[in-house]
Structures are given as structure tokens and as C-alpha cells.
Scaffold this motif. Structure first.
Motif, PDB file in Angstrom:
ATOM      1  N   LEU A   1       0.860  -1.126  -0.079  1.00 14.11           N
ATOM      2  CA  LEU A   1       0.092   0.102   0.071  1.00 14.11           C
ATOM      3  C   LEU A   1       0.932   1.158  -0.162  1.00 14.11           C
ATOM      4  O   LEU A   1       0.637   2.165  -0.777  1.00 14.11           O
ATOM      5  N   VAL A   2       1.982   1.289   0.993  1.00 12.66           N
ATOM      6  CA  VAL A   2       2.629   2.640   0.991  1.00 12.66           C
ATOM      7  C   VAL A   2       3.439   2.858  -0.181  1.00 12.66           C
ATOM      8  O   VAL A   2       3.682   3.777  -0.595  1.00 12.66           O
TER       9      VAL A   2
ATOM     10  N   VAL B   1      12.475  14.800   7.160  1.00 11.33           N
ATOM     11  CA  VAL B   1      11.947  15.218   8.273  1.00 11.33           C
ATOM     12  C   VAL B   1      11.446  14.172   9.191  1.00 11.33           C
ATOM     13  O   VAL B   1      10.738  13.316   8.751  1.00 11.33           O
ATOM     14  N   VAL B   2      12.172  14.105  10.348  1.00  6.69           N
ATOM     15  CA  VAL B   2      11.782  12.963  11.262  1.00  6.69           C
ATOM     16  C   VAL B   2      11.649  13.627  12.822  1.00  6.69           C
ATOM     17  O   VAL B   2      11.823  14.915  12.731  1.00  6.69           O
TER      18      VAL B   2
ATOM     19  N   HIS C   1       6.310   3.062  16.210  1.00  6.30           N
ATOM     20  CA  HIS C   1       6.862   2.136  15.314  1.00  6.30           C
ATOM     21  C   HIS C   1       7.912   2.849  14.190  1.00  6.30           C
ATOM     22  O   HIS C   1       8.013   4.198  14.064  1.00  6.30           O
TER      23      HIS C   1
HETATM   24  N1  LIG Z   1      -4.440   8.621   0.153  1.00  2.95           N
HETATM   25  C1  LIG Z   1      -3.536   7.201   0.212  1.00  2.95           C
HETATM   26  O1  LIG Z   1      -3.492   6.484  -0.594  1.00  2.95           O
HETATM   27  C2  LIG Z   1      -2.667   7.067   1.459  1.00  2.95           C
HETATM   28  C3  LIG Z   1      -2.958   7.561   2.528  1.00  2.95           C
HETATM   29  N2  LIG Z   1      -2.040   7.330   3.859  1.00  2.95           N
HETATM   30  C4  LIG Z   1      -2.276   8.158   4.780  1.00  2.95           C
HETATM   31  O2  LIG Z   1      -0.866   8.780   5.158  1.00  2.95           O
HETATM   32  C5  LIG Z   1      -0.874   9.160   6.300  1.00  2.95           C
HETATM   33  C6  LIG Z   1       0.643   8.792   6.929  1.00  2.95           C
HETATM   34  O3  LIG Z   1       0.479   7.202   6.683  1.00  2.95           O
HETATM   35  P1  LIG Z   1       1.958   6.351   6.870  1.00  2.95           P
HETATM   36  O4  LIG Z   1       2.934   7.000   6.235  1.00  2.95           O
HETATM   37  O5  LIG Z   1       1.483   5.054   6.776  1.00  2.95           O
HETATM   38  O6  LIG Z   1       2.093   6.504   8.426  1.00  2.95           O
HETATM   39  P2  LIG Z   1       3.107   6.293   9.533  1.00  2.95           P
HETATM   40  O7  LIG Z   1       2.491   6.541  10.995  1.00  2.95           O
HETATM   41  O8  LIG Z   1       3.932   5.060   9.407  1.00  2.95           O
HETATM   42  O9  LIG Z   1       4.178   7.472   9.292  1.00  2.95           O
HETATM   43  C7  LIG Z   1       3.843   8.783   9.011  1.00  2.95           C
HETATM   44  C8  LIG Z   1       4.904   9.431   9.762  1.00  2.95           C
HETATM   45  O10 LIG Z   1       4.674  11.085   9.592  1.00  2.95           O
HETATM   46  C9  LIG Z   1       5.095  11.842  10.743  1.00  2.95           C
HETATM   47  N3  LIG Z   1       4.197  12.463  11.475  1.00  2.95           N
HETATM   48  C10 LIG Z   1       2.861  12.187  12.065  1.00  2.95           C
HETATM   49  N4  LIG Z   1       2.283  13.125  12.601  1.00  2.95           N
HETATM   50  C11 LIG Z   1       3.080  14.411  12.260  1.00  2.95           C
HETATM   51  C12 LIG Z   1       3.002  15.587  12.507  1.00  2.95           C
HETATM   52  N5  LIG Z   1       1.948  16.034  13.127  1.00  2.95           N
HETATM   53  N6  LIG Z   1       3.674  16.472  11.853  1.00  2.95           N
HETATM   54  C13 LIG Z   1       5.148  16.141  11.184  1.00  2.95           C
HETATM   55  N7  LIG Z   1       5.123  14.747  10.952  1.00  2.95           N
HETATM   56  C14 LIG Z   1       4.085  13.946  11.481  1.00  2.95           C
HETATM   57  C15 LIG Z   1       5.627  10.681  11.727  1.00  2.95           C
HETATM   58  O11 LIG Z   1       7.117  10.832  11.799  1.00  2.95           O
HETATM   59  P3  LIG Z   1       8.105  11.640  12.425  1.00  2.95           P
HETATM   60  O12 LIG Z   1       7.531  11.487  13.973  1.00  2.95           O
HETATM   61  O13 LIG Z   1       9.470  10.828  12.484  1.00  2.95           O
HETATM   62  O14 LIG Z   1       8.154  13.071  12.008  1.00  2.95           O
HETATM   63  C16 LIG Z   1       4.978   9.388  11.373  1.00  2.95           C
HETATM   64  O15 LIG Z   1       6.054   8.346  11.344  1.00  2.95           O
HETATM   65  C17 LIG Z   1      -1.933   8.395   7.232  1.00  2.95           C
HETATM   66  O16 LIG Z   1      -2.877   9.516   7.405  1.00  2.95           O
HETATM   67  C18 LIG Z   1      -2.598   7.147   6.173  1.00  2.95           C
HETATM   68  O17 LIG Z   1      -4.030   7.346   6.342  1.00  2.95           O
HETATM   69  C19 LIG Z   1      -1.434   6.416   3.640  1.00  2.95           C
HETATM   70  C20 LIG Z   1      -1.274   5.497   2.601  1.00  2.95           C
HETATM   71  C21 LIG Z   1      -1.907   5.723   1.520  1.00  2.95           C
END
Ligand SMILES: NC(=O)C1=CN([C@@H]2O[C@H](COP(=O)(O)OP(=O)(O)OC[C@H]3O[C@@H](n4cnc5c(N)ncnc54)[C@H](OP(=O)(O)O)[C@@H]3O)[C@@H](O)[C@H]2O)C=CC1
Ligand SMILES: C/C=C/C(=O)SCCNC(=O)CCNC(=O)[C@H](O)C(C)(C)COP(=O)(O)OP(=O)(O)OC[C@H]1O[C@@H](n2cnc3c(N)ncnc32)[C@H](O)[C@@H]1OP(=O)(O)O
Length: 445
Positions: A205-206, A255-256, A409
Motif C-alpha cells: 500500500l505505502v 523530516v523525522v 513504530h
Molecule cells: N491516500 C492514500 O492513498 C494514502 C494515505 N495514507 C495516509 O497517510 C498518513 C501517513 O501514513 P503512513 O506513512 O503509513 O503512517 P506512519 O505513521 O507510518 O508514518 C507517518 C509519519 O509522519 C510523521 N508525522 C505524523 N504526524 C506528524 C505531524 N503532526 N507533523 C509532522 N510529521 C508527522 C511521523 O514521523 P516523525 O514522527 O518521524 O516525524 C510518522 O512516522 C496516514 O494518515 C494514512 O492514512 C497512507 C497511505 C496511502
């Protein structure tokens, strides 16, 4: 189910053996329940606990329809859409199932008081329905999550534009977090032979979403040398976006939120990394007011890392919290491509910076079959690698979803369904050996 597993694990099994296997009447599946959709009413998003709403149930096998396949699922993965389903945000997914159920006699199967969730799988085809010629019992497959009817002309240039486009295991039932899944046969793709079941189930998916959003002409159409700002660069989407940027000769600015995550990005090959926690960006002064000074401080930091250049493409998904900054730091004529709004879907940005600097915002959602196929092909060729960090049993799926919800995670979290242990299903040991360090890069950190 034991006979199915034995057949999958025997090197001598033939397609005829699989076709002759009796199908089980029922199987174990991860569900949410329709009568529990109000269980978190009044709580904040953070307080809603997927461990309370996610169940492991014995469910009846659905009837197999034309153009469909039943797949024995060896492993699956947790996607954020399953987190949304489990906390019933932004909507209960039962509304999607009801709406789908109203479209046809066959679709009625999906409208049930339980929703079997999950939008990834790696496994083996058990049966195919009438009209399926490209796949047969015994095929080792992964499934992408685009479910599409294609009866309207609208979807015939790009299947994501079909009015009956749905995400399997989110807007349809019988998803991948289960021992058996029901998919349309045009969701199937060959399982990369050098990966175990759980590794093969992780990218789907991702990886496909990041491919469309960043690489495909339907998304940002990234090119060599582009500066790509990647939010959550070690997360589900971001860990693939970072790899696509590096493999495509672009310059990821990752960005992390921790030194550990920064280290993972470095290990993938990225050099420009921003720890948003350590650097303390506060793009919002309060709930309703952004702070353009913080956008500027962030942009200055990007310029330091790029030798004075601004961002060509922003890979957006956090949404409300970051979108104003994302629009600001994009260069003249650059692109902000967004597929989600994890922190809130009502975005605010200063439109002067968009129109005066001729920037573009592109909405992107999953991927069409061709894009998913191309993304899977890159995995199979060992050019992009799974970012699996931790693997749970089917019983522990609630905890796995909790980890993702709470951002505990790294990369992707896997779930073993029928696979009795990790590491099974590898068919090409030689290719695996070539890439083993990259395959294991996210493991157990
Ligand atoms: N439309 C589509 O086709 C898809 C949509 N999605 C959506 O995308 C989003 C992310 O999915 P996914 O990557 O799998 O999720 P993950 O949780 O695996 O990764 C998202 C990352 O985004 C960062 N993050 C989260 N909140 C914030 C914030 N407020 N500000 C800055 N960075 C932030 C975090 O990294 P860190 O803390 O290191 O900064 C986090 O690890 C979800 O809402 C999901 O539903 C996902 C796949 C497909
Ligand atoms: C691969 C992984 C992906 C992810 O992880 S993505 C993240 C998870 N997903 C989500 O968070 C998305 C969840 N889905 C939703 O929130 C909703 O799903 C949507 C907001 C996307 C859409 O909501 P809806 O209820 O389907 O649509 P409406 O537009 O709110 O209401 C439909 C009614 O509005 C009418 N309408 C639509 N367009 C127009 C228009 N342009 N002018 C006038 N009316 C319009 C329709 O006809 C219909 O009407 P009538 O209710 O009477 O049937």
C-alpha cells in the motif's frame, strides 16, 4: 486450514493440488464490529485505543464471484487506514460497506455487521472466480488495494478516477488481516521471490502510494536533482518516498522526530535530515493561528542543507500541522503533493505564496494497477526494499495498530496470518543475499 498451510509449505505442491484443496467454511480474521462504532464517543483521537476495538473472530468464508480470487494470506501489514477504521475516524467504515452493498447483488456480501480490515497481503491463490485467466491456484502473490468496478468510462484513462473506486479492506470487506482474503483478480501481482512472506506484505500500500504521489506523472513526476521534502521520512509512506528520491537521483530532505529515526534515514543514504523535535518547530502559535516566522526558520534550515536551494516537491501527509509550512518552503513553480491529513484535514496556508510563486498542490490517492505493478517491480528487482521493523502475530494486531497510532513504530509493522513463523517463503536466496543488509535495515530498531 492445516492442509492449506501444508500445501503452501511443500515444495512439491502443484496448481492441481491447490485447486483440489477443500476450502474451509470459516477462517480467523481481524474485525471491527458495527455495534461498537460509538465506543470512543467523546474521547480525543489520542485516547482512542485500537486494542479495544480490534477483534480476532472466526468468520464464514465469503462466496467467490466473477473476476475474484480467494487467497490464503501468509502475512499482512498494518496501514494507517486500519488505525482510522479502528478508531472510527473520520467516519465509521460501515457507511462505506453499506454504500457498496447497495450497488449490486454481489456487492451486498460486503455489507456485514463486522468489517474484516487490512489492505496488504502476501499469500497463495486458492481459487479464482469465473473470467479469471491470468492467475491460478498455487500462484504466490501480493495484492494491491485498489478495488475498482470500471463500468463507467471515467476510470478508463486512470483507474483511480473510477466513480466506484474503493480501497480494499477499508472501503470493502474481506481484507488482508486474516487467514483468507477475497480480492479482485486485478489486485494480484507476483510475490517478489527474494522476500519472506512478511517482508513481501509490507511495502504494497505505502510503496504504491508513494510511487504515484512522487514518481508517477499522475503525481509530482519527480526528476533527477529535485529537492524533495519528505515528512515522516522513516515512517510507512516516507520510508519508500526516501528510497524513490535516492534511487531516482533526487535530493531528499528528510523530516523525522528523533535521532534514532534520523539514523535510519542516514542508513538509507539520505544526507539532509531535519529532526523536527530537536529543532522545536512550532508552526502553530495556538489552535487557530500559524506562525510564519517558524515557516521561515524551517525554510532557512532547508536552505542550509541544500546549499541555498528551496524545495521542488513536498511529499505531504501530516496535513493541518505542516501544510502552511509546506506551501511556504516550496520554490517558485514547485509542487506540494498530498495524500493525507493525519493531524487534521482542514488545512490553512497563505495563498499569496501559492499564486504569486506559481506553486501547485496535487491531490494523490493510492495508485492504479499499473503504478502498483511498477512499484512492486522495483521491489522485485531489489531497487527498493521493504522497511519492515517489527512483526506481530494475528492475535496481537490490536497492539500493532496501537503502535502505529501512537507513532511508536519505524517503517512498517508486519502481521503473520497463516505463516507460523518469520522468514518463510523465500524462493530466491541468491538475490536475497545481494540485498540482505537493505532488507534488514529497519528490523528491530
Ligand atoms: N491516500 C492514500 O492513498 C494514502 C494515505 N495514507 C495516509 O497517510 C498518513 C501517513 O501514513 P503512513 O506513512 O503509513 O503512517 P506512519 O505513521 O507510518 O508514518 C507517518 C509519519 O509522519 C510523521 N508525522 C505524523 N504526524 C506528524 C505531524 N503532526 N507533523 C509532522 N510529521 C508527522 C511521523 O514521523 P516523525 O514522527 O518521524 O516525524 C510518522 O512516522 C496516514 O494518515 C494514512 O492514512 C497512507 C497511505 C496511502
Ligand atoms: C490507501 C490508503 C488510503 C488512506 O489511508 S487515506 C486515509 C483514510 N481515509 C480517509 O480519511 C477518508 C475517509 N472518507 C471520507 O472522509 C469521506 O468518504 C469523504 C469526505 C472523502 C467523502 O464523503 P462522502 O460522504 O462520500 O461525500 P460527500 O461529498 O460528503 O457527500 C456526498 C453527497 O454530496 C453530494 N455531492 C458530491 N459532490 C457534489 C457537488 N459537487 N455538488 C453538490 N453535491 C455534491 C453527493 O451527490 C452526495 O449526495 P447524497 O448524500 O444526496 O447522495
Amino acid at each position: 486450514m492445516k492442509d492449506i498451510l501444508d500445501a503452501i509449505q511443500s515444495p512439491d505442491s502443484t496448481p492441481a493440488d491447490f485447486a483440489a484443496l477443500p476450502l474451509p467454511e470459516s477462517y480467523r480474521a481481524i474485525t471491527v464490529h458495527k455495534d461498537e462504532t460509538e465506543m470512543f464517543a467523546g474521547m480525543t483521537t489520542r485516547e482512542k485505543d485500537p486494542r479495544k476495538s480490534i477483534h480476532l473472530d472466526e468468520v464464514p468464508l465469503p462466496e467467490l464471484g466473477p473476476g475474484e480470487a480467494l487467497v490464503a494470506v501468509m502475512a499482512s501489514s498494518v496501514n494507517y487506514n486500519s488505525v482510522w477504521t479502528s478508531i472510527f475516524e473520520p467516519l465509521s467504515t460501515f457507511g462505506f460497506l453499506e454504500r457498496y452493498g447497495r450497488t449490486s447483488e454481489l456487492a451486498k456480501r460486503h455489507d456485514l455487521p463486522y468489517h474484516i480490515i487490512g489492505s496488504d497481503l502476501a499469500g497463495v491463490v486458492l481459487r479464482t472466480g469465473p473470467g479469471v485467466n491470468a492467475w491460478q491456484p498455487g500462484d504466490e502473490v501480493v495484492a494491491h488495494c485498489l478495488s475498482v468496478e470500471l463500468e463507467s468510462s471515467d476510470g478508463h484513462n486512470d483507474t483511480m478516477l473510477d466513480p466506484e473506486q474503493r480501497i480494499w479492506g477499508f472501503e470493502t470487506n474481506f481484507g488482508g488481516l486474516a487467514e483468507v482474503a477475497l480480492v479482485k483478480s486485478n489486485q494480484l501481482m507476483p510475490k517478489p521471490g527474494h522476500l519472506s512472506w512478511e517482508e513481501a506484505a509490507a511495502p504494497g500500500l505505502v510503496n504504491s502510494t508513494a510511487y504515484r504521489q512522487l514518481v508517477s506523472r499522475n503525481g509530482a513526476g519527480m526528476k533527477q536533482g529535485d529537492n524533495v521534502l519528505i515528512w515522516g521520512a522513516s515512517g510507512g509512506l516516507g520510508s519508500y518516498a526516501t528510497q524513490f528520491a535516492l534511487a531516482g537521483g533526487a535530493n531528499p530532505i528528510c523530516v523525522v522526530s528523533s535521532p534514532q529515526k534520523a539514523e535510519i534515514c542516514r542508513a538509507m543514504g539520505a544526507e539532509a535530515i531535519i529532526d523536527r523535535n530537536a529543532e522545536g518547530y512550532k508552526f502553530w502559535k495556538d489552535e487557530n493561528t500559524q506562525d510564519p516566522k517558524e515557516w521561515k526558520r524551517f525554510g532557512k534550515r532547508i536552505r542550509e542543507l541544500t546549499g541555498g536551494e528551496d524545495i521542488d516537491i513536498v511529499f505531504e501527509h501530516p496535513g493541518r500541522e505542516t501544510f502552511g509550512a509546506s506551501v511556504f518552503v516550496t520554490r517558485k513553480g514547485g509542487t506540494i503533493t498530498t495524500c493525507a491529513s493525519t493531524s487534521g484535514y482542514m488545512h490553512e496556508y497563505d495563498n499569496r505564496y501559492l499564486w504569486m510563486s506559481l506553486k501547485r498542490i496535487i491531490g494523490s490517492h493510492f495508485a492504479n494497477y499499473r503504478e502498483a505493478w511498477e512499484a512492486n517491480r522495483l521491489i522485485a528487482k531489489g531497487k527498493i526494499h521493504p522497511t519492515l521493523s517489527k512483526v506481530y502475530s494475528l492475535e496481537e494486531t490490536g497492539q500493532a495498530a496501537f503502535d502505529v497510532h501512537r507513532n511508536l513504530h519505524q517503517g512498517k509493522v508486519g502481521v503473520l496470518c497463516l505463516a507460523p513463523e518469520e522468514g518463510l517463503g523465500v524462493r530466491d536466496e541468491e538475490k536475497r543475499a545481494q540485498h540482505i543488509d537493505a532488507i534488514n535495515r529497519f528490523r528491530n530498531i
